[in-house]
Design an enzyme around this catalytic site. Structure first.
Site, short mmCIF file in Angstrom:
data_model
loop_
_atom_site.label_atom_id
_atom_site.label_comp_id
_atom_site.label_asym_id
_atom_site.label_seq_id
_atom_site.Cartn_x
_atom_site.Cartn_y
_atom_site.Cartn_z
N TRP A 157 -8.00 1.03 5.31
CA TRP A 157 -8.03 0.54 3.92
C TRP A 157 -9.40 -0.06 3.64
O TRP A 157 -10.20 -0.27 4.56
CB TRP A 157 -6.92 -0.50 3.70
CG TRP A 157 -6.53 -0.61 2.25
CD1 TRP A 157 -6.82 -1.61 1.37
CD2 TRP A 157 -5.77 0.36 1.51
NE1 TRP A 157 -6.29 -1.34 0.14
CE2 TRP A 157 -5.65 -0.13 0.19
CE3 TRP A 157 -5.21 1.59 1.83
CZ2 TRP A 157 -4.97 0.58 -0.81
CZ3 TRP A 157 -4.55 2.29 0.83
CH2 TRP A 157 -4.42 1.78 -0.46
N ASP A 213 -14.51 -4.48 -3.55
CA ASP A 213 -14.22 -4.96 -4.91
C ASP A 213 -12.73 -4.84 -5.22
O ASP A 213 -11.95 -4.33 -4.41
CB ASP A 213 -15.06 -4.21 -5.93
CG ASP A 213 -14.70 -2.72 -6.02
OD1 ASP A 213 -13.99 -2.21 -5.13
OD2 ASP A 213 -15.14 -2.08 -6.99
N GLU A 216 -11.10 -1.66 -4.73
CA GLU A 216 -10.93 -1.31 -3.32
C GLU A 216 -11.78 -0.10 -2.90
O GLU A 216 -11.41 0.64 -2.00
CB GLU A 216 -9.45 -1.04 -3.02
CG GLU A 216 -8.54 -2.15 -3.54
CD GLU A 216 -7.12 -2.04 -3.05
OE1 GLU A 216 -6.49 -1.00 -3.33
OE2 GLU A 216 -6.64 -2.97 -2.40
N GLU A 217 -12.92 0.06 -3.55
CA GLU A 217 -13.74 1.25 -3.29
C GLU A 217 -15.15 0.92 -2.82
O GLU A 217 -15.73 1.68 -2.04
CB GLU A 217 -13.83 2.09 -4.57
CG GLU A 217 -12.50 2.64 -5.03
CD GLU A 217 -12.56 3.26 -6.41
OE1 GLU A 217 -11.67 4.07 -6.72
OE2 GLU A 217 -13.47 2.92 -7.19
N GLU A 458 0.77 2.41 -14.50
CA GLU A 458 -0.59 1.99 -14.17
C GLU A 458 -1.58 2.51 -15.21
O GLU A 458 -2.48 1.81 -15.64
CB GLU A 458 -0.99 2.52 -12.79
CG GLU A 458 -2.42 2.18 -12.42
CD GLU A 458 -2.81 2.73 -11.05
OE1 GLU A 458 -3.30 1.95 -10.23
OE2 GLU A 458 -2.61 3.93 -10.81
#
Length: 578
Positions: A157, A213, A216-217, A458
């Site tokens: 992750w 960030d 998540e990238e 989402e």
């Protein structure tokens, strides 16, 4: 209505310990489907209770979409495939519970049991060793997400993510302030401060190290993370002073975090990730999210803390939102100065790169539009209006001029730069235009919210506005509730931004080694919860409903208005089962 009186419902068998908090009441809401109407106020009035209930539906252990979720943990979405969001994220949960705490403080006392469960769950979660580390040196606090049962998520992750401890501290500090005002200082000192102290120690120790960030990238220095870290240290010091506890990192590191925060401003907009931009132009909705989550209703329009009404934040709002005007088909034909669907950043390819209502999977390879980021665009404007109206003046300078020019044709050139009192025609016209502009973003959400049930996923399609990605996204519902609260001038307490808005002349990448200790756990965390199903065979006629009432809190404490409503789904002629 028929009421069945019982003495026991859900039974908690606790170990030997002193009960932590006493809940004030229970919730048994009955939410129907939303009726689609054109009026925005009607849409908000019907969607708001749906949104709150949907948040609670995703909360363990009794949420109807949270089967198997540990008490006090909230899953990002009940979706378990394409994408799988049936996990609990530290950041997302904290932002959700900050909303619930503010709603509780605003008068919804039925939320207190959920808040107490969250506190207990976070005390345990802080001690769970994970791929980011453990509590010994605090590194484990940077783990972004956990399994729904509270165990470590061990797959690859984007980790660590350093915003979670800061926003969790902010949520718990908000509740601590309420407790102290209502005779609960001992609970703050003994049960909540140890959790907050660990999180503040983490911020003080790791704030100047890179991390992923909130999307998540990108492994770099995210603007959102730095902004919420500064806020946490400021209000953490204030709470520590009130209860007589030390916070070594707060006073020494907060000015340096604020100093670093200025590095993200390039003169036109916030470059949302530095030290690693991955080829992006820097315009990113995480900067708008940072502004609304560091909003201080008592603050002036301070550029240094990027308050919603500040010239920097308004100029950035225009740059970020305008970057999506020609990107999405759903924005086709919408003129400058009018609200549009907003995504995360223009280079986004996750799940089709659609507009967001919010969340993201790490290292994904598709693009979309988001409900959450569209709502954030509205919320910043409502918060800005609150600050402007509170100060009774409108300031237009060279930085904010393009933002105001797009809203009101009377603000046409540099000659419009100035300060306008609330009695002036310019103030009246421009603030009215801002309100209309903000409402426009809510109307976009209204337009693309499914008419049956008010469900917010989402994302919604950049092509036709149909729902996309994870269903019933918790953060989407929380974002709706905070945006509409700001629209109604319902605001959170000040966090002290006005006294912490002057950065040092020279920045220094310092840190303070943290001190960490396992927090004490509320006795309910050691309890066994037995789920009881009530079966009542009672012949009824159309329009009648059977409720269960009893002496325990979950059954309304003999208040028939708070009893547990039974379901007639298995009722048959000859077998009147409720």
């Amino acid at each position: 209505m028929l009421y069945i009186s019982l003495l026991f419902g859900l039974i908690a068998v606790a170990s030997h310990c002193t009960p932590f908090f006493v809940a004030l009441s229970s919730r048994w809401p009955h939410i129907g489907q939303r009726v689609v109407v054109g009026n925005l106020d009607s849409f908000i009035a019907s969607e708001a209770p749906i949104a709150l209930q949907r948040v609670l539906d995703n909360l363990g252990p009794v949420g109807i979409k949270a089967m198997g979720v540990e008490a006090g943990l909230v899953v990002a979405s009940p979706s378990k495939a394409d994408p799988d969001y049936f996990y609990t994220w530290t950041r997302d949960s904290a932002l959700t519970f900050k909303m619930l705490v503010d709603t509780f403080i605003g008068g919804d006392t039925s939320l207190q049991p959920e808040i107490h469960d969250y506190i207990s769950a976070q005390a345990i979660l802080q001690t769970v060793a994970n791929p980011s580390g453990d509590l010994t040196d605090g590194s484990g606090l940077g783990e972004p997400k956990f399994e729904a049962d509270g165990t470590a998520f061990t797959e690859p992750w984007g980790r660590p993510q350093r915003d979670g401890p800061a926003v969790r501290a902010t949520a718990l500090i908000a509740y601590s302030r309420w407790l102290m005002a209502n005779g609960g200082q001992s609970n703050v000192t003994s049960a909540i401060w140890p959790i907050i102290s660990n999180d503040l120690s983490y911020v003080g120790q790791y704030w100047n190290q890179t991390g992923f960030d909130l999307w998540e990238e990108v492994d770099g220095s995210p603007f959102f993370t730095t902004a919420v870290q500064h806020r946490a240290l400021i209000e953490g010091q204030a709470l520590a002073d009130r209860i007589g506890k030390p916070c070594p990192a707060c006073e020494s590191q907060a000015p340096q975090v604020l100093c670093f925060l200025q590095s993200f401003w390039n003169g036109r907009f916030v470059v949302s990730n530095i030290n690693n931009q991955r080829g992006r132009n820097g315009r990113d909705a995480n900067s708008i999210l940072a502004s609304i989550h560091t909003f201080d209703p008592d603050a002036a329009c301070d550029d240094s803390t990027f308050q919603p009404c500040s010239s920097r934040a308004l100029a950035n709002h225009k740059e970020v939102t305008d970057s999506f005007r020609s990107l999405y088909a759903v924005n086709s034909g919408v003129p400058a100065g009018a609200a549009i669907a907003v995504g995360r950043y223009t280079e986004d390819v996750y799940m089709g790169g659609n507009p967001w209502i919010l969340r993201n999977e790490s290292n994904a390879q598709r693009t979309t539009t988001r409900y959450l980021t569209t709502l954030a665009a509205a919320e910043q404007l409502y918060a800005a209006l609150y600050q402007i109206n509170r100060q009774g003046k409108l300031v237009i300078d060279g930085t904010s001029l393009p933002f105001f020019q797009a809203l009101d044709p009377t603000v046409s050139s540099s000659s419009s730069v100035g300060t306008y009192p609330s009695s002036s025609p310019v103030y009246t016209a421009v603030t009215a235009a801002m309100k209309t502009y903000a409402d426009g973003y809510l109307r976009v959400v209204q337009q693309y919210t499914p008419p049956a049930g008010g469900s917010l996923s989402e994302q919604y399609s950049r092509a036709d506005g149909s729902p996309r990605s994870a269903t019933d996204l918790t953060w989407s519902y929380a974002a709706f509730l905070t945006a509409t609260a700001r629209r109604a001038s319902v605001v959170p307490a000040s966090w002290g931004a006005s006294a912490a808005n002057v950065p040092p002349a020279v920045c220094a990448g310092t840190s303070v080694p943290g001190t960490y200790a396992p927090p004490p756990v509320d006795c309910r965390a050691n309890a066994s919860v037995v789920t009881v199903t009530f079966n009542v065979r009672e012949p009824t006629v159309y329009g009648e409903t059977v409720y269960v009432a009893g002496e325990i809190e979950e059954l309304g404490e003999w208040d028939t208005g708070k009893g547990l409503r039974l379901n007639a789904g298995r009722y048959r002629v000859g077998d009147p089962l409720w």
